[in-house]
Design a protein around this motif. Structure first.
Motif, PDB file in Angstrom:
ATOM      1  N   LEU A   1      -1.096   0.354   7.742  1.00  0.00           N
ATOM      2  CA  LEU A   1      -0.938  -0.375   7.339  1.00  0.00           C
ATOM      3  C   LEU A   1      -1.626  -1.321   8.583  1.00  0.00           C
ATOM      4  O   LEU A   1      -2.062  -2.370   8.068  1.00  0.00           O
ATOM      5  CB  LEU A   1       0.454  -0.684   8.043  1.00  0.00           C
ATOM      6  CG  LEU A   1       1.561   0.104   7.836  1.00  0.00           C
ATOM      7  CD1 LEU A   1       2.611  -0.711   7.677  1.00  0.00           C
ATOM      8  CD2 LEU A   1       1.403  -1.145   6.095  1.00  0.00           C
TER       9      LEU A   1
ATOM     10  N   MET B   1       0.790   6.565   9.183  1.00  0.00           N
ATOM     11  CA  MET B   1       1.353   5.328   8.409  1.00  0.00           C
ATOM     12  C   MET B   1       0.953   3.937   9.012  1.00  0.00           C
ATOM     13  O   MET B   1       0.235   3.124   8.241  1.00  0.00           O
ATOM     14  CB  MET B   1       2.300   5.765   7.972  1.00  0.00           C
ATOM     15  CG  MET B   1       3.061   6.790   6.941  1.00  0.00           C
ATOM     16  SD  MET B   1       4.263   7.316   6.225  1.00  0.00           S
ATOM     17  CE  MET B   1       5.101   5.872   6.062  1.00  0.00           C
TER      18      MET B   1
ATOM     19  N   MET C   1       5.153   2.565   2.207  1.00  0.00           N
ATOM     20  CA  MET C   1       3.971   2.296   2.302  1.00  0.00           C
ATOM     21  C   MET C   1       2.741   2.332   1.688  1.00  0.00           C
ATOM     22  O   MET C   1       1.742   0.814   0.904  1.00  0.00           O
ATOM     23  CB  MET C   1       3.320   2.967   3.514  1.00  0.00           C
ATOM     24  CG  MET C   1       1.899   3.171   3.777  1.00  0.00           C
ATOM     25  SD  MET C   1       1.127   4.375   5.268  1.00  0.00           S
ATOM     26  CE  MET C   1       0.860   5.139   3.164  1.00  0.00           C
TER      27      MET C   1
ATOM     28  N   TYR D   1      -6.185   3.709  -1.671  1.00  0.00           N
ATOM     29  CA  TYR D   1      -4.672   3.676  -1.006  1.00  0.00           C
ATOM     30  C   TYR D   1      -3.895   4.517  -1.649  1.00  0.00           C
ATOM     31  O   TYR D   1      -2.991   5.233  -0.446  1.00  0.00           O
ATOM     32  CB  TYR D   1      -4.720   2.497  -0.039  1.00  0.00           C
ATOM     33  CG  TYR D   1      -5.483   1.880   1.344  1.00  0.00           C
ATOM     34  CD1 TYR D   1      -4.865   2.435   2.734  1.00  0.00           C
ATOM     35  CD2 TYR D   1      -6.791   1.853   1.326  1.00  0.00           C
ATOM     36  CE1 TYR D   1      -5.310   2.077   3.748  1.00  0.00           C
ATOM     37  CE2 TYR D   1      -7.539   1.274   2.423  1.00  0.00           C
ATOM     38  CZ  TYR D   1      -6.821   1.656   3.820  1.00  0.00           C
ATOM     39  OH  TYR D   1      -7.563   1.066   4.730  1.00  0.00           O
TER      40      TYR D   1
ATOM     41  N   ASN E   1      -5.198  -2.044   7.203  1.00  0.00           N
ATOM     42  CA  ASN E   1      -5.398  -2.515   6.022  1.00  0.00           C
ATOM     43  C   ASN E   1      -5.247  -4.913   5.828  1.00  0.00           C
ATOM     44  O   ASN E   1      -5.409  -5.594   5.753  1.00  0.00           O
ATOM     45  CB  ASN E   1      -3.760  -2.455   4.901  1.00  0.00           C
ATOM     46  CG  ASN E   1      -4.270  -2.027   3.716  1.00  0.00           C
ATOM     47  OD1 ASN E   1      -4.464  -2.449   3.229  1.00  0.00           O
ATOM     48  ND2 ASN E   1      -2.753  -0.578   3.754  1.00  0.00           N
TER      49      ASN E   1
ATOM     50  N   MET F   1      -0.873  -5.868  -0.918  1.00  0.00           N
ATOM     51  CA  MET F   1      -2.155  -5.916  -0.507  1.00  0.00           C
ATOM     52  C   MET F   1      -3.565  -5.975  -1.784  1.00  0.00           C
ATOM     53  O   MET F   1      -3.872  -7.042  -1.611  1.00  0.00           O
ATOM     54  CB  MET F   1      -3.067  -5.334   0.569  1.00  0.00           C
ATOM     55  CG  MET F   1      -4.049  -5.240   1.509  1.00  0.00           C
ATOM     56  SD  MET F   1      -3.711  -6.860   2.131  1.00  0.00           S
ATOM     57  CE  MET F   1      -2.615  -6.335   3.948  1.00  0.00           C
TER      58      MET F   1
ATOM     59  N   THR G   1       3.504  -1.091   0.164  1.00  0.00           N
ATOM     60  CA  THR G   1       2.947  -2.457   0.527  1.00  0.00           C
ATOM     61  C   THR G   1       1.200  -2.290  -0.162  1.00  0.00           C
ATOM     62  O   THR G   1       0.871  -3.024   0.512  1.00  0.00           O
ATOM     63  CB  THR G   1       2.827  -2.056   2.622  1.00  0.00           C
ATOM     64  OG1 THR G   1       4.009  -1.985   2.604  1.00  0.00           O
ATOM     65  CG2 THR G   1       2.529  -3.400   3.280  1.00  0.00           C
ATOM     66  N   PHE G   2       0.977  -1.549   0.006  1.00  0.00           N
ATOM     67  CA  PHE G   2      -0.558  -1.178  -0.309  1.00  0.00           C
ATOM     68  C   PHE G   2      -0.707  -1.883  -1.951  1.00  0.00           C
ATOM     69  O   PHE G   2      -2.236  -2.703  -1.744  1.00  0.00           O
ATOM     70  CB  PHE G   2      -1.552  -0.308  -0.168  1.00  0.00           C
ATOM     71  CG  PHE G   2      -1.752   0.887   0.716  1.00  0.00           C
ATOM     72  CD1 PHE G   2      -0.992  -0.270   2.263  1.00  0.00           C
ATOM     73  CD2 PHE G   2      -1.439   2.205   1.604  1.00  0.00           C
ATOM     74  CE1 PHE G   2      -1.673   0.651   2.991  1.00  0.00           C
ATOM     75  CE2 PHE G   2      -1.393   2.851   2.579  1.00  0.00           C
ATOM     76  CZ  PHE G   2      -1.425   2.311   3.305  1.00  0.00           C
TER      77      PHE G   2
END
Lengths: 175, 103
Positions: free
Chosen positions: B38, B34, A38, A65, B41, A45, A41-42
């Motif tokens: 997502l 979590m 995760m 994040y 985001n 982003m 993924t942040f």
């Protein structure tokens, strides 16, 4: 020689990272690995925000994040026990019905999403000055409300996790 | 060539639905948090993309991303507090076994 091909290539790599990271968060059984993915993924982003020219948002993304929320989630993982049944709803009898529903939602969404076109290219330059101007003029009142919300969340989290142990408080009183 | 706006919107939509599927499919409360992150985001990506490609010069869309950050931080703090206090009462994190508050 121009470098026009760089932006689509970087966009493709970041999209692959985002979607693969998201799928891994949903599918992985090891919760620690899911939390770290995760964070990945942040980070992807944040790269997306840089690609869009919103550097300030990317900075906040990394700070809040990747820094704060991932650490908080990792603490939550450490304080709770690993669960035996990681997934549900898979391979049930409703699968064909669910597939029809997903198609009915996904196809219009995809058509609408692909129909957006960029009108004019924006002029370059950072986003810090316009962002700060907006926050502290037009959005000053919501900004203050957000700070009150953060204070309330902090107090709420402390109250929720405070341990009301009579023995411990008696020990503290005796001291 | 620049990346069109539709590509950003497609990636945002896909990520949002991945998070949505995670919320529906997973049973661990921490993993559900979590997946909610997502989804938030993904919404941020759409907001920033529209703000940069469509919006006026004063970045109205990106301001909302700042507020989404605030909401996400508050949500994780309070959500983990609820999970930990429920876990202290009874050591389960599966959301379908936490039913003390069912009326």
């Amino acid at each position: 020689m121009t470098y026009d091909f760089v932006e689509p290539v970087v966009f493709a790599l970041l999209s692959i990272g985002l979607i693969a990271g998201g799928v891994a968060v949903v599918m992985l059984n090891r919760i620690t690995a899911a939390a770290l993915l995760m964070a990945f993924t942040f980070l992807c982003m944040a790269g997306m925000f840089v690609l869009l020219g919103a550097e300030t948002i990317a900075l906040f993304q990394v700070l809040i994040y990747v820094g704060a929320i991932t650490v908080l989630i990792l603490y939550g993982v450490m304080f709770t026990r690993f669960s035996d049944r990681p997934r549900a709803l898979f391979f049930q009898r409703q699968t064909p019905l669910a597939a029809v529903f997903v198609a009915a939602v996904a196809i219009p969404v995809a058509i609408v999403a692909l129909s957006f076109t960029s009108p004019t290219p924006r002029p370059g330059g950072g986003d810090l000055v316009p962002l700060a101007t907006s926050v502290f003029t037009d959005f000053a009142f919501p900004f203050e409300i957000a700070s009150v919300l953060l204070l309330a969340a902090m107090v709420g989290a402390i109250v929720l996790t405070k341990r009301d142990d009579p023995g411990e408080s008696a020990l503290r009183r005796r001291r | 060539m620049t990346v069109p706006l539709g590509a950003y919107v497609v990636v945002s939509t896909v990520l949002f639905f991945i998070g949505c599927a995670g919320v529906l499919v997973r049973r661990n409360a921490v993993v559900i948090l979590m997946c909610v992150e997502l989804m938030l985001n993904a919404a941020n990506l759409a907001l920033v993309a529209f703000s940069r490609k469509y919006g006026s010069i004063d970045e109205r869309g990106s301001v909302f991303v700042i507020f989404v950050f605030v909401i996400a931080a508050a949500e994780v703090a309070v959500g983990l507090g609820i999970v930990l206090s429920a876990y202290r009462n009874r050591p389960v994190v599966n959301v379908d076994e936490i039913h003390q508050m069912k009326g």
